[in-house]
Design a protein around this motif. Structure first.
Motif, PDB file in Angstrom:
ATOM      1  N   ALA A  62      45.189  43.233  40.442  1.00 43.55           N
ATOM      2  CA  ALA A  62      45.745  42.153  41.260  1.00 43.55           C
ATOM      3  C   ALA A  62      45.679  42.476  42.750  1.00 43.55           C
ATOM      4  O   ALA A  62      45.509  41.577  43.573  1.00 43.55           O
ATOM      5  N   ASP A  63      45.752  43.746  43.120  1.00 45.65           N
ATOM      6  CA  ASP A  63      45.706  44.127  44.533  1.00 45.65           C
ATOM      7  C   ASP A  63      44.290  44.265  45.069  1.00 45.65           C
ATOM      8  O   ASP A  63      44.080  44.617  46.214  1.00 45.65           O
ATOM      9  N   GLY A  64      43.285  43.984  44.230  1.00 46.37           N
ATOM     10  CA  GLY A  64      41.895  44.045  44.667  1.00 46.37           C
ATOM     11  C   GLY A  64      41.177  45.331  44.315  1.00 46.37           C
ATOM     12  O   GLY A  64      39.968  45.450  44.526  1.00 46.37           O
ATOM     13  N   THR A  65      41.877  46.300  43.770  1.00 46.89           N
ATOM     14  CA  THR A  65      41.249  47.561  43.392  1.00 46.89           C
ATOM     15  C   THR A  65      40.241  47.323  42.265  1.00 46.89           C
ATOM     16  O   THR A  65      40.587  46.772  41.231  1.00 46.89           O
ATOM     17  N   PRO A  66      38.971  47.727  42.456  1.00 48.89           N
ATOM     18  CA  PRO A  66      37.985  47.549  41.387  1.00 48.89           C
ATOM     19  C   PRO A  66      38.331  48.399  40.168  1.00 48.89           C
ATOM     20  O   PRO A  66      38.699  49.560  40.297  1.00 48.89           O
ATOM     21  N   ILE A  67      38.216  47.797  38.992  1.00 49.18           N
ATOM     22  CA  ILE A  67      38.502  48.509  37.744  1.00 49.18           C
ATOM     23  C   ILE A  67      37.217  48.810  36.994  1.00 49.18           C
ATOM     24  O   ILE A  67      37.001  49.929  36.551  1.00 49.18           O
ATOM     25  N   MET A  68      36.370  47.804  36.830  1.00 49.72           N
ATOM     26  CA  MET A  68      35.131  48.009  36.076  1.00 49.72           C
ATOM     27  C   MET A  68      34.095  46.991  36.473  1.00 49.72           C
ATOM     28  O   MET A  68      34.395  45.970  37.044  1.00 49.72           O
ATOM     29  N   LEU A  69      32.857  47.317  36.129  1.00 47.44           N
ATOM     30  CA  LEU A  69      31.699  46.479  36.407  1.00 47.44           C
ATOM     31  C   LEU A  69      30.925  46.308  35.118  1.00 47.44           C
ATOM     32  O   LEU A  69      30.743  47.270  34.371  1.00 47.44           O
ATOM     33  N   THR A  70      30.479  45.084  34.844  1.00 50.61           N
ATOM     34  CA  THR A  70      29.746  44.822  33.616  1.00 50.61           C
ATOM     35  C   THR A  70      28.744  43.694  33.835  1.00 50.61           C
ATOM     36  O   THR A  70      28.783  43.023  34.869  1.00 50.61           O
ATOM     37  N   ASP A  71      27.900  43.485  32.840  1.00 48.57           N
ATOM     38  CA  ASP A  71      26.894  42.431  32.974  1.00 48.57           C
ATOM     39  C   ASP A  71      27.312  41.113  32.334  1.00 48.57           C
ATOM     40  O   ASP A  71      26.595  40.130  32.423  1.00 48.57           O
ATOM     41  N   THR A  72      28.496  41.071  31.690  1.00 47.03           N
ATOM     42  CA  THR A  72      28.965  39.813  31.119  1.00 47.03           C
ATOM     43  C   THR A  72      30.437  39.585  31.451  1.00 47.03           C
ATOM     44  O   THR A  72      31.227  40.540  31.526  1.00 47.03           O
ATOM     45  N   ARG A  73      30.772  38.342  31.614  1.00 47.76           N
ATOM     46  CA  ARG A  73      32.167  37.967  31.861  1.00 47.76           C
ATOM     47  C   ARG A  73      33.027  38.340  30.653  1.00 47.76           C
ATOM     48  O   ARG A  73      34.154  38.796  30.794  1.00 47.76           O
ATOM     49  N   GLU A  74      32.476  38.150  29.474  1.00 51.84           N
ATOM     50  CA  GLU A  74      33.213  38.446  28.243  1.00 51.84           C
ATOM     51  C   GLU A  74      33.610  39.919  28.164  1.00 51.84           C
ATOM     52  O   GLU A  74      34.710  40.251  27.715  1.00 51.84           O
ATOM     53  N   ALA A  75      32.724  40.801  28.574  1.00 52.92           N
ATOM     54  CA  ALA A  75      33.033  42.234  28.548  1.00 52.92           C
ATOM     55  C   ALA A  75      34.148  42.562  29.546  1.00 52.92           C
ATOM     56  O   ALA A  75      35.020  43.386  29.252  1.00 52.92           O
ATOM     57  N   ALA A  76      34.132  41.917  30.710  1.00 53.70           N
ATOM     58  CA  ALA A  76      35.197  42.139  31.696  1.00 53.70           C
ATOM     59  C   ALA A  76      36.536  41.657  31.138  1.00 53.70           C
ATOM     60  O   ALA A  76      37.559  42.333  31.275  1.00 53.70           O
ATOM     61  N   LEU A  77      36.533  40.490  30.499  1.00 52.14           N
ATOM     62  CA  LEU A  77      37.763  39.961  29.899  1.00 52.14           C
ATOM     63  C   LEU A  77      38.259  40.854  28.761  1.00 52.14           C
ATOM     64  O   LEU A  77      39.467  41.098  28.628  1.00 52.14           O
ATOM     65  N   ALA A  78      37.341  41.358  27.947  1.00 55.81           N
ATOM     66  CA  ALA A  78      37.711  42.248  26.846  1.00 55.81           C
ATOM     67  C   ALA A  78      38.333  43.535  27.382  1.00 55.81           C
ATOM     68  O   ALA A  78      39.309  44.051  26.823  1.00 55.81           O
ATOM     69  N   ASN A  79      37.782  44.056  28.478  1.00 54.39           N
ATOM     70  CA  ASN A  79      38.339  45.266  29.067  1.00 54.39           C
ATOM     71  C   ASN A  79      39.743  45.003  29.593  1.00 54.39           C
ATOM     72  O   ASN A  79      40.642  45.835  29.403  1.00 54.39           O
TER      73      ASN A  79
END
Length: 91
Positions: A62-79
């Motif tokens: 929420a504060d803008g700190t990057p958590i992860m990078l992926t090639d699909t939106r679904e993978a980001a949501l799953a994480n």
């Protein structure tokens, strides 16, 4: 506009400080943002170089700190889900 109209308008549009906004949803909210591979080095300096022109998805706290990078939106949501974060999308 009269003072009463100005006061009413101010009451319906509360102001939030930058500090309060930065901590909104701390530990509970995250957001998913589509980014271009050209932006990866700035957000994720440790990431390997990626060819230009690739669309990727970044999960941020929420504060803008990057958590992860992926090639699909679904993978980001799953994480986000696996970390018990409620994810929202930004455009």
């Amino acid at each position: 506009m009269t003072n009463k109209q100005t006061e009413a308008k101010t009451d319906t549009n509360p102001v939030i400080t930058q500090d309060a906004l930065a901590h909104l949803g701390d530990g509970r909210l995250a957001y998913v943002k589509a980014i271009r591979s050209e932006d990866v080095a700035h957000m994720f300096p440790q990431a390997p170089k990626i060819e230009p022109g690739v669309q990727l998805f970044a999960l941020h706290a929420a504060d803008g700190t990057p958590i992860m990078l992926t090639d699909t939106r679904e993978a980001a949501l799953a994480n986000a889900w696996s970390q018990e974060l409620e994810a929202v999308s930004v455009h």
